[in-house]
Design a protein around this motif. Structure first.
Motif, PDB file in Angstrom:
ATOM      1  N   ALA A  55       0.827  -1.205   0.000  1.00  0.00           N
ATOM      2  CA  ALA A  55       0.000   0.000   0.000  1.00  0.00           C
ATOM      3  C   ALA A  55       0.864   1.258   0.000  1.00  0.00           C
ATOM      4  O   ALA A  55       0.561   2.240  -0.702  1.00  0.00           O
ATOM      5  CB  ALA A  55      -0.919  -0.005   1.217  1.00  0.00           C
ATOM      6  N   GLY A  56       1.963   1.236   0.780  1.00  0.00           N
ATOM      7  CA  GLY A  56       2.865   2.390   0.811  1.00  0.00           C
ATOM      8  C   GLY A  56       3.514   2.644  -0.540  1.00  0.00           C
ATOM      9  O   GLY A  56       3.623   3.799  -0.983  1.00  0.00           O
TER      10      GLY A  56
ATOM     11  N   GLY B 231       2.280   1.759  -3.402  1.00  0.00           N
ATOM     12  CA  GLY B 231       1.218   2.239  -4.278  1.00  0.00           C
ATOM     13  C   GLY B 231       0.980   3.729  -4.113  1.00  0.00           C
ATOM     14  O   GLY B 231       0.788   4.449  -5.098  1.00  0.00           O
ATOM     15  N   LEU B 232       1.018   4.206  -2.858  1.00  0.00           N
ATOM     16  CA  LEU B 232       0.845   5.643  -2.609  1.00  0.00           C
ATOM     17  C   LEU B 232       1.996   6.442  -3.203  1.00  0.00           C
ATOM     18  O   LEU B 232       1.787   7.495  -3.826  1.00  0.00           O
ATOM     19  CB  LEU B 232       0.748   5.885  -1.104  1.00  0.00           C
ATOM     20  CG  LEU B 232       0.590   7.345  -0.660  1.00  0.00           C
ATOM     21  CD1 LEU B 232      -0.685   7.953  -1.237  1.00  0.00           C
ATOM     22  CD2 LEU B 232       0.596   7.443   0.867  1.00  0.00           C
ATOM     23  N   LEU B 233       3.240   5.945  -3.030  1.00  0.00           N
ATOM     24  CA  LEU B 233       4.395   6.640  -3.601  1.00  0.00           C
ATOM     25  C   LEU B 233       4.343   6.641  -5.126  1.00  0.00           C
ATOM     26  O   LEU B 233       4.743   7.604  -5.781  1.00  0.00           O
ATOM     27  CB  LEU B 233       5.686   5.982  -3.108  1.00  0.00           C
ATOM     28  CG  LEU B 233       6.017   6.189  -1.631  1.00  0.00           C
ATOM     29  CD1 LEU B 233       7.175   5.300  -1.204  1.00  0.00           C
ATOM     30  CD2 LEU B 233       6.358   7.655  -1.366  1.00  0.00           C
ATOM     31  N   THR B 234       3.854   5.539  -5.695  1.00  0.00           N
ATOM     32  CA  THR B 234       3.693   5.473  -7.148  1.00  0.00           C
ATOM     33  C   THR B 234       2.697   6.523  -7.631  1.00  0.00           C
ATOM     34  O   THR B 234       2.885   7.155  -8.672  1.00  0.00           O
ATOM     35  CB  THR B 234       3.229   4.065  -7.559  1.00  0.00           C
ATOM     36  OG1 THR B 234       4.193   3.104  -7.123  1.00  0.00           O
ATOM     37  CG2 THR B 234       3.059   3.961  -9.064  1.00  0.00           C
ATOM     38  N   PHE B 235       1.642   6.722  -6.858  1.00  0.00           N
ATOM     39  CA  PHE B 235       0.640   7.743  -7.205  1.00  0.00           C
ATOM     40  C   PHE B 235       1.234   9.142  -7.146  1.00  0.00           C
ATOM     41  O   PHE B 235       0.897  10.005  -7.967  1.00  0.00           O
ATOM     42  CB  PHE B 235      -0.541   7.614  -6.242  1.00  0.00           C
ATOM     43  CG  PHE B 235      -1.584   8.681  -6.406  1.00  0.00           C
ATOM     44  CD1 PHE B 235      -2.459   8.650  -7.488  1.00  0.00           C
ATOM     45  CD2 PHE B 235      -1.682   9.721  -5.500  1.00  0.00           C
ATOM     46  CE1 PHE B 235      -3.417   9.641  -7.649  1.00  0.00           C
ATOM     47  CE2 PHE B 235      -2.640  10.714  -5.646  1.00  0.00           C
ATOM     48  CZ  PHE B 235      -3.509  10.667  -6.728  1.00  0.00           C
ATOM     49  N   LEU B 236       2.160   9.379  -6.209  1.00  0.00           N
ATOM     50  CA  LEU B 236       2.746  10.705  -6.035  1.00  0.00           C
ATOM     51  C   LEU B 236       3.931  10.959  -6.964  1.00  0.00           C
ATOM     52  O   LEU B 236       4.348  12.113  -7.122  1.00  0.00           O
ATOM     53  CB  LEU B 236       3.216  10.884  -4.579  1.00  0.00           C
ATOM     54  CG  LEU B 236       2.130  10.828  -3.500  1.00  0.00           C
ATOM     55  CD1 LEU B 236       2.763  10.878  -2.118  1.00  0.00           C
ATOM     56  CD2 LEU B 236       1.136  11.972  -3.681  1.00  0.00           C
TER      57      LEU B 236
END
Length: 341
Positions: free
Chosen positions: A167-168, A170-175
């Motif tokens: 999940a972490g 995935g969040l960094l990938t989004f940012l």
């Protein structure tokens, strides 16, 4: 006693075969690629000590194939030790959190420190290594009890941590920006193209320490196969065995992931292949898995460089394509064994 002789002879023959096969794999890996060099001419080129082929071999191919062999050996040895520790043939080194922690460390560096430039060559592997060790230490603290470390809790906590880290990331990938996303994708897919002599020399001491911690564990792991109580009565210090297994595996996998990124399935496939070829005795399984892991990693890298030459397929894709079906085969085989029992 006589019946044991063929088994020991088989172990030694398989080990000898792998020992002879590894130099052949290294020779082919050094010679073949986008710039082909006939493998039989490599000794002559090295003796000559000059020319384009000499530069390609010494500056590019040798650190790459030797680094691939080191990474494969570390992942396979860690996999064999952890499968013995958990007494579960489906355990992978990623379950103790090293791979996921290293991936998160690398993702944090790529996204939060953009434009690192030359610093990235060493800081990115260092971030990955520290992330892997931090994740392992976190899991170790969770699994500790007043009566010792609970291996089952360590395994379950590792599964939960892998989900949280996913999940972490995935969040960094989004940012991430487009360039950061590209770097992160290539790193998580794994590969040996970034390996250089300085990078190898940085990781070598920790890799040797991991080998020194793991290889002597063969006899305690053989005893543990009978059960924890039986191993204790045979003189095995269980907490020391667990500590050395997890620390050595964390060091080995941390170095491997820092050098090559997310190269999966080698820690699962290599020990099983050796068991199929020879048997489960850890005195032979541990060195045999390391040799087989090195051969598989060099071979996967060779395929990655030649399948779509001059482009390269990520090594992690090649190992996943080969290891995924093998893992499904192991699951089906395990299912049949449980059903017969």
């Amino acid at each position: 006693m006589v019946g044991l002789l063929p088994r020991f002879r088989r172990y030694r023959l398989v080990l000898l075969g792998l020992f002879l096969l590894l130099p052949l794999a290294l020779l082919l890996g050094a010679g073949l690629g986008a710039y082909p060099i006939p493998p039989l001419t490599i000794p002559e080129i090295l003796l000559r000590g000059e020319g384009v082929e000499y530069q390609v071999l010494t500056a590019l191919r040798f650190p790459r194939v030797l680094g691939a062999a080191l990474v494969g050996a570390l992942l396979a040895l860690a996999g064999a030790v952890l499968q013995g520790l958990f007494r579960n043939p489906l355990v992978d080194p990623g379950l103790i959190g090293v791979s996921s922690g290293a991936a998160l460390g690398a993702a944090l560096f790529i996204v939060l420190i953009p434009g690192a430039g030359a610093l990235e060559t060493y800081a990115l592997p260092l971030s990955a290594f520290l992330g892997g060790l931090a994740a392992t230490l976190f899991l170790w603290q969770i699994a500790r009890t007043p009566w010792g470390v609970q291996v089952s809790v360590l395994l379950l906590a590792g599964i939960a941590l892998n989900a949280l880290v996913g999940a972490g990331i995935g969040l960094l990938t989004f940012l991430a920006t487009e360039q950061e996303l590209r770097s992160l994708t290539f790193w998580t897919l794994g590969g040996f193209s970034a390996l250089t002599w300085p990078l190898l020399l940085v990781g070598l001491p920790l890799a040797l320490l991991a080998l020194a911690l793991l290889l002597p564990l063969a006899r305690p792991l053989n005893a543990l196969a009978l059960g924890e109580r039986e191993a204790f009565h045979l003189g095995v210090h269980l907490e020391d065995l667990k500590r050395r297994s997890v620390v050595g595996s964390a060091l080995g996998v941390g170095v491997a992931v820092a050098l090559a990124g997310g190269v999966g399935f080698l820690g699962l496939v290599a020990p099983h292949l050796f068991r199929l070829l020879a048997g489960p005795d850890h005195r032979y399984l541990l060195p045999g898995s390391a040799l087989l892991g090195a051969i598989l990693a060099v071979s996967a890298d060779l395929l990655a460089r030649t399948l779509a030459a001059p482009a390269e397929v990520p090594v992690g894709v090649v190992t996943a394509l080969l290891g995924g079906p093998f893992f499904l085969y192991l699951v089906l085989r395990y299912k049949r064994e449980v059903y017969r029992a």
